[in-house]
Scaffold this motif. Sequence first.
Motif, PDB file in Angstrom:
ATOM      1  N   LEU A 143       3.486  14.992 -13.148  1.00  0.00           N
ATOM      2  CA  LEU A 143       2.507  15.701 -13.976  1.00  0.00           C
ATOM      3  C   LEU A 143       2.515  17.201 -13.681  1.00  0.00           C
ATOM      4  N   LEU A 144       2.682  17.561 -12.394  1.00  0.00           N
ATOM      5  CA  LEU A 144       2.784  18.982 -12.050  1.00  0.00           C
ATOM      6  C   LEU A 144       4.040  19.600 -12.665  1.00  0.00           C
ATOM      7  N   ALA A 145       5.143  18.883 -12.621  1.00  0.00           N
ATOM      8  CA  ALA A 145       6.381  19.382 -13.223  1.00  0.00           C
ATOM      9  C   ALA A 145       6.215  19.539 -14.729  1.00  0.00           C
ATOM     10  N   ARG A 146       5.529  18.608 -15.341  1.00  0.00           N
ATOM     11  CA  ARG A 146       5.282  18.690 -16.788  1.00  0.00           C
ATOM     12  C   ARG A 146       4.457  19.925 -17.127  1.00  0.00           C
ATOM     13  N   GLU A 147       3.443  20.196 -16.308  1.00  0.00           N
ATOM     14  CA  GLU A 147       2.627  21.391 -16.516  1.00  0.00           C
ATOM     15  C   GLU A 147       3.460  22.659 -16.352  1.00  0.00           C
ATOM     16  N   GLU A 148       4.354  22.653 -15.364  1.00  0.00           N
ATOM     17  CA  GLU A 148       5.209  23.809 -15.136  1.00  0.00           C
ATOM     18  C   GLU A 148       6.134  24.046 -16.331  1.00  0.00           C
ATOM     19  N   VAL A 149       6.678  22.982 -16.869  1.00  0.00           N
ATOM     20  CA  VAL A 149       7.544  23.110 -18.044  1.00  0.00           C
ATOM     21  C   VAL A 149       6.731  23.634 -19.225  1.00  0.00           C
ATOM     22  N   ALA A 150       5.511  23.148 -19.363  1.00  0.00           N
ATOM     23  CA  ALA A 150       4.666  23.606 -20.465  1.00  0.00           C
ATOM     24  C   ALA A 150       4.351  25.096 -20.315  1.00  0.00           C
ATOM     25  N   ARG A 151       4.128  25.563 -19.069  1.00  0.00           N
ATOM     26  CA  ARG A 151       3.854  26.984 -18.827  1.00  0.00           C
ATOM     27  C   ARG A 151       5.100  27.828 -19.064  1.00  0.00           C
ATOM     28  N   CYS A 152       6.210  27.361 -18.544  1.00  0.00           N
ATOM     29  CA  CYS A 152       7.457  28.128 -18.590  1.00  0.00           C
ATOM     30  C   CYS A 152       8.128  28.014 -19.960  1.00  0.00           C
ATOM     31  N   THR A 196       0.836  -1.198   0.000  1.00  0.00           N
ATOM     32  CA  THR A 196       0.000   0.000   0.000  1.00  0.00           C
ATOM     33  C   THR A 196       0.870   1.248   0.000  1.00  0.00           C
ATOM     34  N   ALA A 197       1.927   1.247   0.816  1.00  0.00           N
ATOM     35  CA  ALA A 197       2.847   2.392   0.861  1.00  0.00           C
ATOM     36  C   ALA A 197       3.536   2.590  -0.491  1.00  0.00           C
ATOM     37  N   VAL A 198       3.936   1.501  -1.130  1.00  0.00           N
ATOM     38  CA  VAL A 198       4.566   1.592  -2.453  1.00  0.00           C
ATOM     39  C   VAL A 198       3.593   2.214  -3.454  1.00  0.00           C
ATOM     40  N   ALA A 199       2.358   1.754  -3.448  1.00  0.00           N
ATOM     41  CA  ALA A 199       1.359   2.287  -4.381  1.00  0.00           C
ATOM     42  C   ALA A 199       1.084   3.765  -4.111  1.00  0.00           C
ATOM     43  N   GLU A 200       1.034   4.132  -2.837  1.00  0.00           N
ATOM     44  CA  GLU A 200       0.808   5.548  -2.486  1.00  0.00           C
ATOM     45  C   GLU A 200       1.986   6.413  -2.939  1.00  0.00           C
ATOM     46  N   ARG A 201       3.213   5.925  -2.744  1.00  0.00           N
ATOM     47  CA  ARG A 201       4.387   6.689  -3.187  1.00  0.00           C
ATOM     48  C   ARG A 201       4.409   6.812  -4.709  1.00  0.00           C
ATOM     49  N   ARG A 202       4.037   5.756  -5.404  1.00  0.00           N
ATOM     50  CA  ARG A 202       3.999   5.802  -6.871  1.00  0.00           C
ATOM     51  C   ARG A 202       2.970   6.820  -7.340  1.00  0.00           C
ATOM     52  N   THR A 203       1.814   6.834  -6.704  1.00  0.00           N
ATOM     53  CA  THR A 203       0.771   7.800  -7.063  1.00  0.00           C
ATOM     54  C   THR A 203       1.261   9.228  -6.834  1.00  0.00           C
ATOM     55  N   ALA A 204       1.926   9.466  -5.695  1.00  0.00           N
ATOM     56  CA  ALA A 204       2.460  10.800  -5.409  1.00  0.00           C
ATOM     57  C   ALA A 204       3.546  11.179  -6.407  1.00  0.00           C
ATOM     58  N   PHE A 205       4.392  10.217  -6.775  1.00  0.00           N
ATOM     59  CA  PHE A 205       5.451  10.467  -7.747  1.00  0.00           C
ATOM     60  C   PHE A 205       4.864  10.884  -9.095  1.00  0.00           C
ATOM     61  N   VAL A 206       3.859  10.160  -9.541  1.00  0.00           N
ATOM     62  CA  VAL A 206       3.227  10.477 -10.824  1.00  0.00           C
ATOM     63  C   VAL A 206       2.560  11.849 -10.760  1.00  0.00           C
ATOM     64  N   ALA A 207       1.893  12.145  -9.648  1.00  0.00           N
ATOM     65  CA  ALA A 207       1.253  13.459  -9.501  1.00  0.00           C
ATOM     66  C   ALA A 207       2.303  14.565  -9.557  1.00  0.00           C
ATOM     67  N   ASP A 208       3.432  14.377  -8.875  1.00  0.00           N
ATOM     68  CA  ASP A 208       4.516  15.369  -8.917  1.00  0.00           C
ATOM     69  C   ASP A 208       5.064  15.522 -10.334  1.00  0.00           C
TER      70      ASP A 208
END
Length: 94
Positions: free
Chosen positions: A55-64, A41-53
């Motif tokens: 995607l946010l970084a990708r959006e930031e690169v797209a904006r910048c 469960t912890a592994v899956a939660e960390r993977r989900t957080a990693f993917v969310a981070d």
Amino acid sequence: MMSSTITLALSDELKARIAAVAQQSGKSEHAFMVEALELQTAVAERRTAFVADALLAREEVARCGRVVDADEAFDYLQTRAAGSHARKPDPSSI
């Protein structure tokens, strides 16, 4: 903490494997399975957080629209970590 009881259908082979490993580790089969579920469960939660981070970084690169080449950044960091002076990599447009 409240707990709930669930039923898991395990193959005889998996049940035997769990029993053997649990015994070797000095745990009950129940404790071994609870620990395994907690870890997965912890592994899956960390993977989900990693993917969310990511995607946010990708959006930031797209904006910048500016990025630094990963190899250049790594070389810069290695040089600085070694105590030498290095020129910061120049960001480029994507």
